[in-house]
Scaffold this active site. Sequence first.
Site, mmCIF file in Angstrom:
data_model
loop_
_atom_site.group_PDB
_atom_site.id
_atom_site.type_symbol
_atom_site.label_atom_id
_atom_site.label_comp_id
_atom_site.label_asym_id
_atom_site.label_seq_id
_atom_site.Cartn_x
_atom_site.Cartn_y
_atom_site.Cartn_z
ATOM 1 C CE LYS A 207 -2.684 -2.774 2.821
ATOM 2 N NZ LYS A 207 -3.515 -3.361 4.410
ATOM 3 N NE ARG A 262 1.189 -7.241 10.500
ATOM 4 C CZ ARG A 262 0.656 -6.948 9.055
ATOM 5 N NH1 ARG A 262 0.411 -5.186 9.736
ATOM 6 N NH2 ARG A 262 0.295 -6.472 8.197
#
Length: 422
Positions: A207, A262
Amino acid sequence: MHSTADRDSAVVRFADESVHIGPSASRRSYLHIPSLIEAARQTGAEAIHPGYGFLSEDPDFAEICQVNGITFIGPPAELMQQLGDKAMARTLMAQAGLPVLPGSDGALTGPGEAEAVARQVGCPVILKAVAGGGGRGMAVVRALDELPRAFTETRAHARTVFGDERLYLERFVDDARHIEVQVLCDGHGSAVHLGERDCSVQRRHQKLIEESPGPSLTPELREAVCAAAVKGALAVGYVGAATFEFVLAPSGEFYLMEINCRLQVEHPVTEMVTGIDIVREQLTIAAGLPLTLRQEDVQPRGVALECRVNAEDPARDFTPTPGLLTEFVPPGGQFVRVDTHAYPGWYVGPDYDSLLAKTVVWAPDRAQALARMDRALSEFRIDGTGLRTTVGFLRQVLAHPDFRSAQHTTGLVEAMGRRRVG
């Protein structure tokens, strides 16, 4: 805790206490569990927050923390074991009723089975490492005759990077959007979602720009995607912060891709629109306390964007560019947040990820958020020996008509690269 490479980073400089855990090589420092446990003992730490890299999704590390009386701020080891195995997670979520793309049932036995599954679901397909994550260990295959070579290369890459060569396969969706939902779950059976993020601007499946809310989602689709994430979390008895990642097809149908057990690099985007400190919630959950939030308490407002400023050269396929920072002045101002470890005089080495800074902005609407982000990026002053950054390229994306009109897909960066080469 820090390695030799990070001993002079801004993070270490600002820390009240720091412990050197080993040389720059991650396998001898950040991935060396005995050194981490010893550092916790030396400082009297009761808990370890693993961040969003290295051992953050390692069930062995979570279990070793527990054995040593240290709270691991994350899900239990057994949950990480199940959901960290991408093929197993896919099966569990399908059993829970979440939509998944057609593909293999579990890990593939070899290229022969991969070809048989690909024939069944139809090309294009994508090969993925069972233990993969962070956009690594993937290969898109558009024709069956490309599959044997892609399988061999992806399996070798998975073995080298993740220590696990197993692969699975699923149909690849062209012109897709990448949508993810942030979920918080306590150990008392409660779960809430904090809305979604659109992460469609990517290079090499990693990303570059994230925003919330997703600009292409209708209220009905938003409700369905977020409800699916909560349903999946409750189905496996999840505890902690998790991110459910979905692919949104041009038809409007969505499918689960994977679950990250996470904290995400892009979590500040959600924090900006909800006003909720996700790390604080992680600590509360790890302490065994029930969620203080109900779903109706989560009321996102406005629009937030995050741009990842990397030490990379976009003109050379985003190749990392290590070097000495001679100038580093981040932007500021109202509703601008910059998370960074860099400063003038800091050497950006080749040892770890090339991320220099996360620039996050908030505004009442998307047009104002885009303008604020462009202004913030324009105010960056970064210079150094041999360094190139993604700042200029990020501003090109912000100005791109497909991005401005929210018509972009995960293929935008690749398409921009083709036009640049042509």
